[in-house]
Scaffold this motif. Structure first.
Motif, short mmCIF file in Angstrom:
data_model
loop_
_atom_site.label_atom_id
_atom_site.label_comp_id
_atom_site.label_asym_id
_atom_site.label_seq_id
_atom_site.Cartn_x
_atom_site.Cartn_y
_atom_site.Cartn_z
N CYS A 112 32.61 26.81 -0.84
CA CYS A 112 32.36 25.56 -1.54
C CYS A 112 31.10 24.88 -1.02
O CYS A 112 30.49 25.35 -0.06
CB CYS A 112 33.56 24.62 -1.40
N SER A 113 30.75 23.76 -1.62
CA SER A 113 29.55 23.04 -1.21
C SER A 113 29.69 22.47 0.20
O SER A 113 28.70 22.33 0.91
CB SER A 113 29.22 21.93 -2.21
N HIS A 114 30.90 22.16 0.62
CA HIS A 114 31.11 21.69 2.00
C HIS A 114 30.76 22.80 2.99
O HIS A 114 30.18 22.55 4.05
CB HIS A 114 32.55 21.23 2.20
N CYS A 115 31.12 24.03 2.65
CA CYS A 115 30.77 25.18 3.50
C CYS A 115 29.26 25.29 3.63
O CYS A 115 28.73 25.48 4.73
CB CYS A 115 31.31 26.47 2.89
N VAL A 116 28.56 25.19 2.51
CA VAL A 116 27.10 25.27 2.50
C VAL A 116 26.52 24.17 3.38
O VAL A 116 25.61 24.40 4.18
CB VAL A 116 26.56 25.17 1.06
#
Length: 85
Positions: free
Chosen positions: A17-21
């Motif tokens: 997800c974008s949080h991972c990125v």
């Protein structure tokens, strides 16, 4: 005056997800000399631009700190590379 930049490209697995990125980008961005981090969620490709050559161990430690895994070149058919511009 010409500035030399170094680019390090690798693949990070485990991002979903974008949080991972954001986590990966933030941790790699803390490495001294790093001026830009680009992460592609779909492919896992990470491109790091820095003022000096980066050691894989520094990038690996940052990715580990974020909670993900950096894959070695032999595991991905040579997808980790370094270039100088």
């Amino acid at each position: 005056m010409t500035t030399t930049t170094h680019t390090y490209t690798c693949t990070v697995v485990g991002m979903t997800c974008s949080h991972c990125v954001s986590s990966v980008s933030t941790e790699i961005g803390l490495i001294p000399g790093v001026s830009d981090v680009r992460v592609d969620l779909d492919s896992g490709a990470v491109t790091v631009t820095s003022e000096h050559s980066l050691e894989e161990t520094a990038v690996r430690a940052a990715v580990d700190e974020a909670g993900y895994e950096l894959r070695r070149p032999e595991e991905l058919n040579g997808s980790t590379k370094r270039t100088e511009q």
